[in-house]
Scaffold this motif. Structure first.
Motif, PDB file in Angstrom:
ATOM      1  N   MET A   1       9.508  29.397  17.372  1.00 28.61           N
ATOM      2  CA  MET A   1       9.489  30.387  16.293  1.00 28.61           C
ATOM      3  C   MET A   1       8.384  31.412  16.541  1.00 28.61           C
TER       4      MET A   1
ATOM      5  N   GLU B   1       5.514  33.182  15.535  1.00 35.18           N
ATOM      6  CA  GLU B   1       4.522  33.006  14.477  1.00 35.18           C
ATOM      7  C   GLU B   1       4.050  34.343  13.913  1.00 35.18           C
TER       8      GLU B   1
ATOM      9  N   VAL C   1       6.475  35.241  11.241  1.00 31.75           N
ATOM     10  CA  VAL C   1       6.235  34.419  10.054  1.00 31.75           C
ATOM     11  C   VAL C   1       5.028  34.941   9.284  1.00 31.75           C
TER      12      VAL C   1
ATOM     13  N   GLU D   1       9.208  31.016   7.016  1.00 33.93           N
ATOM     14  CA  GLU D   1       9.684  30.330   8.217  1.00 33.93           C
ATOM     15  C   GLU D   1      11.204  30.371   8.310  1.00 33.93           C
TER      16      GLU D   1
END
Length: 261
Positions: A1, A3, A6, A18
């Motif tokens: 993912m 970050e 996010v 998320e």
């Protein structure tokens, strides 16, 4: 993912940052330049645009409903109305989604009811373009003001009339979340002084279009439900209020009298 994505989403106030980052990543995975497209989508979301508009779809009753800028996003609470309609209309031959927007109701009914003729109608040509995409030839699309949009041959033959018309009082529009207030069509939200101007017109005209023992289902609020219950009764429909506390959903249901009543 990613970050960084996010972090940016969280800073913009996205509670489920998320999850949203994952959806945005999925939306660009097949793009020619995914990084550049992802940056564009993240900027749009951080500017407050609804996630559904950004990724191009909303989940509704287990289906992906295509939506985009300028389109009303179907709410999860509206799934309750559709489930009621599916229960009441198992043998429905004709179903109409009035004030359809992107036609989430019509799309679900077309996919889950056998041998049903589905119609969807709205004033907004831009939203009807998405309705056509969602129905994909499984229903008839009509542009116009409420019943004026429908073919005259449907008079007295509609078994299911499902409606999510605007029901926010005009003075309350300013209190809506910015995602709705700033990015969805005002005509899909503003229901007039008490929020029920369109609802009353629908209730008044319904008996001319419903088949014997046909049902009208219209989403409203708990506060407005008693007023609409009375309006249904004045129109000659046998009416009741149905609610789902978990979804915070309120639906007023009316049934056209039949020969056996």
């Amino acid at each position: 993912m990613n970050e960084d994505v996010v972090t940016r989403l969280r800073a913009a106030g996205c509670v489920f940052a998320e999850d949203e980052a994952e959806l945005l990543a999925l939306a660009v995975k097949d793009a020619t330049e995914p990084s550049r497209l992802l940056e564009t989508l993240v900027r749009r979301r951080c500017a407050g645009e609804p996630l559904e508009h950004v990724v191009g779809w909303a989940e509704f009753c287990g289906l992906r409903i295509a939506v985009g800028p300028g389109v009303f996003v179907p709410r999860r609470r509206s799934e309750y109305l559709v489930e009621l309609a599916l229960e009441l209309g198992r043998a429905a031959r004709v179903a109409v989604d009035l004030c359809c927007g992107s036609a989430p109701f019509a799309t679900v009914l077309a996919s889950r009811l056998a041998n049903v003729e589905v119609h969807a109608a709205d004033l907004d040509a831009a939203q009807l373009a998405y309705a056509r995409q969602n129905l994909a030839g499984r229903g008839h699309i009509h542009e116009g003001d409420l019943y004026e949009a429908l073919p005259q041959r449907l008079r007295g033959s509609v078994d299911l009339l499902v409606v999510n018309a605007p029901y926010v009082p005009t003075d309350a529009i300013a209190t809506l979340p910015a995602e709705a207030r700033d990015f969805e069509p005002l005509e899909s939200l503003d229901g007039g002084a008490d929020g029920l101007a369109v609802h009353r017109r629908i209730a008044e005209g319904a008996p001319q279009w419903l088949a014997p023992r046909g049902h009208l289902l219209i989403e409203t609020t708990e506060v407005q439900a008693e007023t609409m219950l009375a309006a249904f009764g004045q129109a000659g429909l046998k009416a009741w209020i149905a609610q789902d506390q978990e979804l915070e959903a309120t639906v007023v249901v009316g049934r056209q009298p039949g020969s056996a009543d």
